[in-house]
Design a protein around this motif. Structure first.
Motif, short mmCIF file in Angstrom:
data_model
loop_
_atom_site.label_atom_id
_atom_site.label_comp_id
_atom_site.label_asym_id
_atom_site.label_seq_id
_atom_site.Cartn_x
_atom_site.Cartn_y
_atom_site.Cartn_z
N GLN A 1 0.82 -1.19 0.00
CA GLN A 1 0.00 0.00 0.00
C GLN A 1 0.86 1.26 0.00
O GLN A 1 0.52 2.26 -0.59
CB GLN A 1 -0.93 0.00 1.22
CG GLN A 1 -2.05 -1.03 1.11
CD GLN A 1 -2.82 -1.14 2.40
OE1 GLN A 1 -2.49 -0.51 3.40
NE2 GLN A 1 -3.86 -1.95 2.40
N VAL A 2 1.96 1.23 0.68
CA VAL A 2 2.90 2.35 0.70
C VAL A 2 4.28 1.81 0.37
O VAL A 2 4.88 1.11 1.17
CB VAL A 2 2.94 3.04 2.08
CG1 VAL A 2 3.85 4.25 2.02
CG2 VAL A 2 1.55 3.45 2.53
N TRP B 1 15.87 3.94 3.56
CA TRP B 1 14.50 4.32 3.21
C TRP B 1 13.51 3.44 3.98
O TRP B 1 13.84 2.31 4.36
CB TRP B 1 14.25 4.13 1.72
CG TRP B 1 15.14 4.90 0.82
CD1 TRP B 1 16.44 4.61 0.50
CD2 TRP B 1 14.81 6.08 0.10
NE1 TRP B 1 16.93 5.55 -0.37
CE2 TRP B 1 15.96 6.46 -0.64
CE3 TRP B 1 13.66 6.86 0.00
CZ2 TRP B 1 15.98 7.58 -1.46
CZ3 TRP B 1 13.69 7.98 -0.83
CH2 TRP B 1 14.82 8.33 -1.54
N PRO B 2 12.27 3.90 4.16
CA PRO B 2 11.24 3.01 4.72
C PRO B 2 10.97 1.83 3.79
O PRO B 2 11.11 1.94 2.56
CB PRO B 2 10.01 3.92 4.82
CG PRO B 2 10.55 5.31 4.83
CD PRO B 2 11.77 5.27 3.95
N LEU B 3 10.58 0.72 4.37
CA LEU B 3 10.13 -0.45 3.60
C LEU B 3 11.18 -0.97 2.63
O LEU B 3 10.86 -1.41 1.53
CB LEU B 3 8.84 -0.11 2.83
CG LEU B 3 7.70 0.46 3.68
CD1 LEU B 3 6.58 0.99 2.80
CD2 LEU B 3 7.17 -0.58 4.64
N TYR B 4 12.44 -0.93 3.06
CA TYR B 4 13.52 -1.27 2.14
C TYR B 4 14.44 -2.33 2.72
O TYR B 4 15.61 -2.42 2.36
CB TYR B 4 14.30 -0.01 1.79
CG TYR B 4 14.84 0.04 0.37
CD1 TYR B 4 14.33 -0.78 -0.64
CD2 TYR B 4 15.84 0.94 0.04
CE1 TYR B 4 14.82 -0.71 -1.93
CE2 TYR B 4 16.34 1.02 -1.25
CZ TYR B 4 15.82 0.20 -2.23
OH TYR B 4 16.31 0.28 -3.53
N ILE B 5 13.88 -3.13 3.63
CA ILE B 5 14.62 -4.25 4.20
C ILE B 5 13.59 -5.30 4.60
O ILE B 5 12.41 -4.98 4.80
CB ILE B 5 15.47 -3.80 5.42
CG1 ILE B 5 16.54 -4.85 5.76
CG2 ILE B 5 14.59 -3.49 6.62
CD1 ILE B 5 17.56 -4.36 6.79
N VAL C 1 11.91 -7.56 -0.85
CA VAL C 1 11.78 -6.22 -1.43
C VAL C 1 11.38 -6.26 -2.90
O VAL C 1 10.84 -5.28 -3.43
CB VAL C 1 13.06 -5.39 -1.24
CG1 VAL C 1 13.38 -5.21 0.22
CG2 VAL C 1 14.25 -6.00 -1.98
N ASN C 2 11.69 -7.35 -3.61
CA ASN C 2 11.28 -7.53 -5.02
C ASN C 2 11.85 -6.50 -5.99
O ASN C 2 11.21 -6.17 -6.99
CB ASN C 2 9.74 -7.53 -5.13
CG ASN C 2 9.11 -8.78 -4.56
OD1 ASN C 2 7.89 -8.86 -4.46
ND2 ASN C 2 9.90 -9.76 -4.17
#
Length: 403
Positions: free
Chosen positions: A12-13, A67-71, A339-340
């Motif tokens: 979503q984010v 960054w957020p959401l990067y691990i 992370v794709n």
């Protein structure tokens, strides 16, 4: 680990949606003069003034800004980061991991006063986009890494990413994750294939196509559509692209310029084709298999976001050790499965392929994580926009894009 779909919190984010949503307009303007690079002589730091006293041998710590959401995170406990937790256990090094980077320009403005004044940033490791890494390297704000401490980087780093123009031999930067800027489209709704950049300008796409708004994100693919070698593009190549895009805007062929909100437009059908990032499309395809991602016949831009050690970092050796840890194929595979993005460690493909989990094993065959040979032959890293070019080029592009 399995691929996320658009119903999950992760999708979503996304990190790139934050990059565009938060924006850097005001911040970029505020630091514009400094961001041009060596045009500000006082900002440059010479090689002899970059290293600080390295406390790594006596102080088993480091601070890492990402960054957020990067691990990768644990599916049941988002406060746990399996690969990072394993590094701490393996080495005894405690990592203060902060998700404080939301925009390249914003982060530049945040730490540039310290770096230009020969002061510590309080960070041992940072991750920013390569076009911004180029500024840091030109300004002498980052230290060269000791490859003797990084045998995995030396052995496993993807050959395509080994020597960008701004950092030959990757002496000061190491890719964290990579990606492709190409074309996404809905094959069922459009009713035909897209193989070339010029296919975006066909009559049946008038008013149904978007381009990325950011100069650094958009220009290379458009140049490739003109047959330009983006590793050595010229000002004339840039002007030609601007003339073309300006004409397409005035004829209302281009619907608008976007950040990551192209995801919503493509999903809803308001847009049939768009300039897009490979990592985003993996998530979209999980819900809509009719969405295709294309590396055009003329080629597409391969980009990276890279790890760097700022000047005067207190724990340089510890940071180098962490960077090398993430280049172990089994660790890179675990990260890639979450992370794709395009994995900068091709050897991680075999690790994923051997997984007993079917969905995880399938990731090894996804060309948007591990591009096949045919796709790799069409990928190139664009030379960065120089400090002298940036002000003029950004002014023209932003006027066309309405920024």
């Amino acid at each position: 680990m399995v691929r996320a779909n658009l119903s999950t919190p992760k999708a979503q984010v996304t990190r790139r949606s934050l990059l565009r949503a938060l924006g850097g307009g005001a911040t970029a303007a505020a630091v514009g003069a400094l961001a041009t690079g060596c045009g500000v002589p006082a900002a440059y730091v010479g090689p002899g003034d970059r290293a600080g006293q390295d406390l790594s041998s006596s102080d088993q710590r480091l601070t890492w800004a990402n960054w957020p959401l990067y691990i990768d995170v644990d599916d049941d406990n988002p406060s746990k980061r399996p690969t990072l937790d394993a590094f701490e256990k393996r080495t005894g090094i405690q990592v203060k991991y902060t998700e404080e980077i939301n925009d390249n320009d914003e982060f530049f403005g945040k730490i540039s006063p310290s770096l230009m004044n020969h002061q510590k940033t309080g960070r041992d490791l940072i991750v920013i986009s390569d076009w911004m890494c180029a500024r840091f390297v030109r300004l002498g704000w980052v230290q060269e890494m000791d490859r003797a401490r990084q045998p995995n980087v030396t052995k496993y780093l993807d050959p395509l990413l080994r020597s960008p123009a701004f950092d030959p031999g990757r002496k000061s930067t190491v890719p964290w994750q990579s990606g492709i800027t190409g074309i996404a489209y809905n094959k069922r709704r459009l009713g035909r294939e897209i193989k070339h950049v010029s296919d975006l300008w066909a009559d049946d796409l008038k008013g149904r196509v978007t381009l990325l708004s950011g100069l650094d994100e958009s220009f290379a693919l458009l140049m490739q559509g003109n047959g330009v070698d983006i590793t050595k593009w010229t000002a004339d190549d840039f002007d030609k692209v601007c003339d073309q895009v300006d004409k397409l805007v005035k004829s209302k062929h281009i619907r608008r310029f976007t950040g990551n909100d192209y995801i919503k437009d493509l999903s809803s059908g308001d847009v049939l084709a768009c300039q897009a990032y490979s990592g985003d499309i993996i998530q979209l395809q999980a819900d809509d298999p009719d969405i295709e991602f294309v590396v055009p016949e003329e080629g597409a831009e391969l980009w990276a976001e890279s790890l760097m050690i700022p000047n005067l970092a207190d724990h340089k050796a510890n940071a180098e050790r962490l960077v090398d840890y993430y280049y172990r194929p089994e660790v890179a595979a675990e990260l890639a499965a979450w992370v794709n993005y395009v994995c900068p460690v091709p050897a991680a493909k075999d690790v994923l392929a051997s997984s007993k989990d079917k969905e995880t094993a399938e990731l090894a065959e996804d060309p948007l994580i591990f591009p096949d040979d045919a796709m790799r032959s069409r990928l190139a890293i664009a030379r960065d926009i120089t400090s002298k070019e940036r002000t003029e080029f950004a002014k023209r592009w932003n006027a066309i894009a309405g920024l």
